[in-house]
Write an enzyme that holds these catalytic residues in place. Structure first.
Site, PDB file in Angstrom:
ATOM      1  N   ASN A   1       0.802  -1.218   0.000  1.00  0.00           N
ATOM      2  CA  ASN A   1       0.000   0.000   0.000  1.00  0.00           C
ATOM      3  C   ASN A   1       0.837   1.272   0.000  1.00  0.00           C
ATOM      4  OD1 ASN A   1      -2.473   1.771   0.811  1.00  0.00           O
ATOM      5  ND2 ASN A   1      -0.990   2.060   2.466  1.00  0.00           N
TER       6      ASN A   1
ATOM      7  N   SER B   1      -3.919   2.600  -8.988  1.00  0.00           N
ATOM      8  CA  SER B   1      -4.839   3.717  -9.230  1.00  0.00           C
ATOM      9  C   SER B   1      -5.396   3.603 -10.632  1.00  0.00           C
ATOM     10  CB  SER B   1      -4.109   5.058  -9.067  1.00  0.00           C
ATOM     11  OG  SER B   1      -4.894   6.120  -9.575  1.00  0.00           O
TER      12      SER B   1
ATOM     13  N   TYR C   1       3.523  10.036 -10.828  1.00  0.00           N
ATOM     14  CA  TYR C   1       2.558   9.149 -10.175  1.00  0.00           C
ATOM     15  C   TYR C   1       1.934   8.159 -11.154  1.00  0.00           C
ATOM     16  CZ  TYR C   1      -1.235   7.577  -7.171  1.00  0.00           C
ATOM     17  OH  TYR C   1      -2.093   6.791  -6.439  1.00  0.00           O
TER      18      TYR C   1
ATOM     19  N   LYS D   1       2.561   4.039 -11.183  1.00  0.00           N
ATOM     20  CA  LYS D   1       1.484   3.084 -10.935  1.00  0.00           C
ATOM     21  C   LYS D   1       1.263   2.178 -12.142  1.00  0.00           C
ATOM     22  CE  LYS D   1       0.318   4.174  -6.709  1.00  0.00           C
ATOM     23  NZ  LYS D   1       0.488   3.232  -5.574  1.00  0.00           N
TER      24      LYS D   1
END
Length: 251
Positions: free
Chosen positions: A87, A140, A169, A173
């Protein structure tokens, strides 16, 4: 191994803490991974006050020595591991891709990409001892190359034609998604299921708490994947859409 055991990284706050709490409420012994000792111990104290078997685990995913020590402690105390939830995540201030400093991209990848590899490899020998281990990578919807190319957000947070182009980001991901499929393919014949999830637009530090879901709501899909039965999917990308089984997202 007796009681089922889980490790959740980045679990002293936000989605990670909510995931740890939910897993502990299901009867698991949960190691709450956090690099900040004070915050980790505070979270442990608060969750244990609820009668939950939660143990603070000092774990900095960007530090291989810290990862190795954490894996050794779980082995010494639990003997094995049933659930790993990767996480821990981070992101740089949002700016145009062409204006994003390379150093920011490197920092984000250290946690979101290399940290996941380091943690997964360190804990995999323990997961192999479980009859039904599960690995969940918190990704995400912004990681989806398909949805990004179409500029379509299936979660409905952003209107059609709008899809944030965040270099560090989003691409980190996307790499995490590729990592998920790669491990899933290696482990297909072992009973270990490896999946990625998009918890939804959750109010957390990374988005300045602008999300419309609570951390507990965001924990639902990660916990669902962490507790899949033997007939559950592997190499899947599941997002929060309010339905019982979640929404299958495009890679």
């Amino acid at each position: 191994m007796t009681a089922r055991t889980a490790v959740v990284t980045g679990a002293n706050k936000g989605i990670g803490r909510a995931v740890a709490r939910r897993l502990a409420m299901l009867g698991m012994t949960v190691y709450l991974g956090a690099r900040d000792g004070r915050r980790g111990k505070e979270a442990e104290t608060e969750l244990r006050a609820e009668g939950l078997e939660v143990r603070f685990l000092r774990l900095d995913v960007t530090d291989e020595d810290s990862v190795a020590l954490a894996a050794r402690r779980v082995e010494d105390e639990a003997g094995g591991l049933d659930v790993l939830v990767n996480n821990a995540g981070t992101g740089a201030p949002v700016t145009l891709p062409s204006a994003t400093p390379l150093a920011d991209v490197r920092r984000t990848y250290e946690t979101n990409v290399f940290g996941v590899i380091a943690v997964t490899n360190a804990f995999l020998p323990l997961l192999r001892r479980s009859p039904a281990a599960r690995i969940v990578n918190v990704s995400s919807v912004l990681a989806s190359l398909t949805h990004a190319a179409a500029r379509h957000d299936p979660s409905g947070v952003f209107p059609p034609g709008v899809f944030p182009a965040v270099l560090d980001y989003n691409t980190s991901k996307a790499a995490l998604n590729a990592i998920t499929v790669t491990y899933a393919n290696e482990l297909r014949d072992t009973g270990i299921l490896v999946n990625a999830c998009s918890p939804g637009f959750v109010a957390t530090d990374i988005n300045d708490h602008r999300g419309h879901l609570t951390p507990d709501e965001g924990a639902r899909i990660p916990v669902l994947l962490a507790t899949l039965g033997e007939d559950g999917p592997t190499a899947a990308f599941i997002g929060e859409d309010g339905t019982a089984s979640g929404q299958v997202l495009e890679w």
